[in-house]
Write a protein that holds these residues in place. Structure first.
Motif, PDB file in Angstrom:
ATOM      1  N   ALA A   1     -50.099 -30.903  -9.038  1.00  0.00           N
ATOM      2  CA  ALA A   1     -48.879 -30.375  -8.423  1.00  0.00           C
ATOM      3  C   ALA A   1     -47.665 -31.189  -8.863  1.00  0.00           C
ATOM      4  N   ALA A   2     -47.837 -32.510  -8.935  1.00  0.00           N
ATOM      5  CA  ALA A   2     -46.723 -33.367  -9.349  1.00  0.00           C
ATOM      6  C   ALA A   2     -46.309 -33.058 -10.780  1.00  0.00           C
ATOM      7  N   LEU A   3     -47.307 -32.877 -11.650  1.00  0.00           N
ATOM      8  CA  LEU A   3     -46.995 -32.544 -13.042  1.00  0.00           C
ATOM      9  C   LEU A   3     -46.321 -31.189 -13.150  1.00  0.00           C
ATOM     10  N   LEU A   4     -46.764 -30.237 -12.316  1.00  0.00           N
ATOM     11  CA  LEU A   4     -46.146 -28.914 -12.320  1.00  0.00           C
ATOM     12  C   LEU A   4     -44.693 -28.984 -11.870  1.00  0.00           C
ATOM     13  N   VAL A   5     -44.453 -29.727 -10.791  1.00  0.00           N
ATOM     14  CA  VAL A   5     -43.078 -29.891 -10.299  1.00  0.00           C
ATOM     15  C   VAL A   5     -42.227 -30.599 -11.344  1.00  0.00           C
ATOM     16  N   LEU A   6     -42.801 -31.634 -11.958  1.00  0.00           N
ATOM     17  CA  LEU A   6     -42.051 -32.364 -12.985  1.00  0.00           C
ATOM     18  C   LEU A   6     -41.699 -31.445 -14.153  1.00  0.00           C
ATOM     19  N   GLY A   7     -42.635 -30.545 -14.499  1.00  0.00           N
ATOM     20  CA  GLY A   7     -42.359 -29.599 -15.580  1.00  0.00           C
ATOM     21  C   GLY A   7     -41.177 -28.701 -15.271  1.00  0.00           C
ATOM     22  N   PHE A   8     -41.009 -28.357 -13.986  1.00  0.00           N
ATOM     23  CA  PHE A   8     -39.890 -27.507 -13.596  1.00  0.00           C
ATOM     24  C   PHE A   8     -38.577 -28.278 -13.541  1.00  0.00           C
ATOM     25  N   ILE A   9     -38.629 -29.502 -13.011  1.00  0.00           N
ATOM     26  CA  ILE A   9     -37.370 -30.222 -12.793  1.00  0.00           C
ATOM     27  C   ILE A   9     -36.963 -31.083 -13.978  1.00  0.00           C
ATOM     28  N   TRP A  10     -37.899 -31.372 -14.910  1.00  0.00           N
ATOM     29  CA  TRP A  10     -37.556 -32.232 -16.033  1.00  0.00           C
ATOM     30  C   TRP A  10     -36.380 -31.722 -16.852  1.00  0.00           C
ATOM     31  N   PRO A  11     -36.309 -30.385 -17.138  1.00  0.00           N
ATOM     32  CA  PRO A  11     -35.145 -29.920 -17.908  1.00  0.00           C
ATOM     33  C   PRO A  11     -33.816 -30.243 -17.244  1.00  0.00           C
ATOM     34  N   SER A  12     -33.800 -30.306 -15.903  1.00  0.00           N
ATOM     35  CA  SER A  12     -32.546 -30.608 -15.208  1.00  0.00           C
ATOM     36  C   SER A  12     -32.290 -32.110 -15.116  1.00  0.00           C
ATOM     37  N   LEU A  13     -33.308 -32.917 -15.441  1.00  0.00           N
ATOM     38  CA  LEU A  13     -33.144 -34.368 -15.408  1.00  0.00           C
ATOM     39  C   LEU A  13     -32.953 -34.965 -16.797  1.00  0.00           C
ATOM     40  N   ARG A  14     -33.462 -34.264 -17.805  1.00  0.00           N
ATOM     41  CA  ARG A  14     -33.421 -34.781 -19.161  1.00  0.00           C
ATOM     42  C   ARG A  14     -31.972 -34.896 -19.652  1.00  0.00           C
ATOM     43  N   PRO A  15     -31.601 -36.015 -20.204  1.00  0.00           N
ATOM     44  CA  PRO A  15     -30.225 -36.153 -20.724  1.00  0.00           C
ATOM     45  C   PRO A  15     -29.941 -35.118 -21.815  1.00  0.00           C
ATOM     46  N   ILE A  16     -28.734 -34.576 -21.818  1.00  0.00           N
ATOM     47  CA  ILE A  16     -28.332 -33.607 -22.844  1.00  0.00           C
ATOM     48  C   ILE A  16     -27.752 -34.389 -24.014  1.00  0.00           C
ATOM     49  N   THR A  17     -28.412 -34.273 -25.163  1.00  0.00           N
ATOM     50  CA  THR A  17     -28.028 -35.083 -26.324  1.00  0.00           C
ATOM     51  C   THR A  17     -27.661 -34.246 -27.537  1.00  0.00           C
ATOM     52  N   ASP A  18     -27.603 -32.913 -27.367  1.00  0.00           N
ATOM     53  CA  ASP A  18     -27.396 -32.062 -28.547  1.00  0.00           C
ATOM     54  C   ASP A  18     -26.003 -31.437 -28.605  1.00  0.00           C
ATOM     55  N   ILE A  19     -25.054 -31.989 -27.852  1.00  0.00           N
ATOM     56  CA  ILE A  19     -23.703 -31.440 -27.877  1.00  0.00           C
ATOM     57  C   ILE A  19     -23.010 -31.838 -29.185  1.00  0.00           C
ATOM     58  N   VAL A  20     -22.542 -30.845 -29.919  1.00  0.00           N
ATOM     59  CA  VAL A  20     -21.852 -31.090 -31.185  1.00  0.00           C
ATOM     60  C   VAL A  20     -20.414 -31.536 -30.896  1.00  0.00           C
ATOM     61  N   PRO A  21     -20.005 -32.692 -31.373  1.00  0.00           N
ATOM     62  CA  PRO A  21     -18.627 -33.142 -31.126  1.00  0.00           C
ATOM     63  C   PRO A  21     -17.634 -32.321 -31.946  1.00  0.00           C
ATOM     64  N   VAL A  22     -16.420 -32.193 -31.441  1.00  0.00           N
ATOM     65  CA  VAL A  22     -15.390 -31.426 -32.143  1.00  0.00           C
ATOM     66  C   VAL A  22     -14.124 -32.262 -32.266  1.00  0.00           C
ATOM     67  N   ASP A  23     -13.351 -31.913 -33.277  1.00  0.00           N
ATOM     68  CA  ASP A  23     -12.044 -32.538 -33.478  1.00  0.00           C
ATOM     69  C   ASP A  23     -11.088 -31.428 -33.892  1.00  0.00           C
ATOM     70  N   VAL A  24     -10.283 -30.944 -32.949  1.00  0.00           N
ATOM     71  CA  VAL A  24      -9.433 -29.783 -33.226  1.00  0.00           C
ATOM     72  C   VAL A  24      -8.155 -30.164 -33.959  1.00  0.00           C
ATOM     73  N   GLY A  25      -7.807 -31.454 -33.942  1.00  0.00           N
ATOM     74  CA  GLY A  25      -6.554 -31.833 -34.576  1.00  0.00           C
ATOM     75  C   GLY A  25      -5.366 -31.367 -33.741  1.00  0.00           C
ATOM     76  N   PRO A  26      -4.156 -31.617 -34.213  1.00  0.00           N
ATOM     77  CA  PRO A  26      -2.959 -31.227 -33.449  1.00  0.00           C
ATOM     78  C   PRO A  26      -2.774 -29.716 -33.411  1.00  0.00           C
ATOM     79  N   LYS A  27      -2.359 -29.224 -32.255  1.00  0.00           N
ATOM     80  CA  LYS A  27      -2.032 -27.808 -32.084  1.00  0.00           C
ATOM     81  C   LYS A  27      -0.543 -27.693 -31.766  1.00  0.00           C
ATOM     82  N   PRO A  28       0.116 -26.645 -32.242  1.00  0.00           N
ATOM     83  CA  PRO A  28       1.560 -26.528 -32.035  1.00  0.00           C
ATOM     84  C   PRO A  28       1.923 -26.027 -30.639  1.00  0.00           C
TER      85      PRO A  28
END
Length: 255
Positions: A35-62
């Protein structure tokens, strides 16, 4: 002799009882671990750090003003109705918009405003909340901190091209907000409150009133002798399509 046999029977019963109890305890432990492993399987995605965000640099906008950029007194006004989950909108943002900025917005000829039509899908689904609506809310909350266009770029850069399949979960949107340097307390308060739900709905209503059937959709207005003229561009057209319409309008528009 009878007493000895009796004692042996009691010993056998006691051993059997202890064995049964040990088996029951092991079974309960296995069930609890499962049961603990099952619960962990459900909640792990919400606990796992998000590391795949692509950084952006838009530069100056007018001359940025929230979700608009350029000279507000420019002779040509363009309103874009878009959706951060739309691949054609992403194509415009990545390929055409930078050229539009270079040739016409930076030079004071065009004033561009982005408006969200992400709840176009939601309305067709009977009001079901979608990631398009959530991403629009995130962008407008970023605008409160003068970073609409940074969030605009981050959303398109981090779209996985599959609608409502996790590109713009609350956690990913907040990770994007953090990646562009927003004050997260202010962002979270804005986003969690649903502050911009009405604005997103008004964007959709105005787009549909202007003839929008899908995204991206562009409404270009300008004045000739004080009279407002309107033209539309449907879809992620290349820069030459915009160039032709803009240059034709500039020939006759009030300056």
């Amino acid at each position: 002799m009878k007493e000895e046999k009796k004692n042996k029977r009691q010993e056998r019963r006691e051993r059997a009882r202890q064995k049964e109890q040990a088996t029951r305890v092991r079974t309960m432990i296995f069930i609890a671990l499962g049961a603990a492993l099952l619960v962990l399987g459900f909640i792990w995605p919400s606990l796992r750090p998000i590391t795949d965000i692509v950084p952006v640099d838009v530069g100056p906008k007018p001359q940025v003003d929230r979700n608009s950029m350029g000279d507000p007194n420019a002779p040509i006004q363009i309103v874009e109705y878009s959706d951060f989950q739309c691949p054609f909108c992403e194509r415009f943002a990545m390929d055409t918009q930078p050229l539009l900025e270079e040739y016409f917005i930076n030079t004071g000829k065009v004033y561009l405003t982005y408006r969200s039509a992400g709840n176009f899908v939601s309305n067709n689904l009977g009001g079901v909340r979608t990631e398009s609506q959530d991403s629009a809310a995130a962008a407008y909350c970023a605008a409160d901190q003068d970073k609409f266009w940074e969030m605009h770029a981050s959303l398109f850069a981090n779209n996985r091209d599959v609608e409502d399949q996790g590109s713009f979960t609350d956690r990913r949107l907040k990770a994007m907000a953090e990646s562009i340097g927003l004050d997260m307390n202010a962002f979270n308060e804005c986003y969690n409150s649903g502050k911009y739900e009405d604005q997103a709905q008004q964007d959709l209503t105005d787009g549909q009133d202007a003839g929008m059937q899908g995204t991206p959709y562009f409404v270009m207005t300008y004045k000739v002798n004080g009279e407002v003229k309107t033209e539309t561009i449907d879809g992620a057209q290349p820069i030459n399509e915009f160039q032709q319409k803009i240059e034709n309008a500039l020939l006759v528009a009030d300056q």
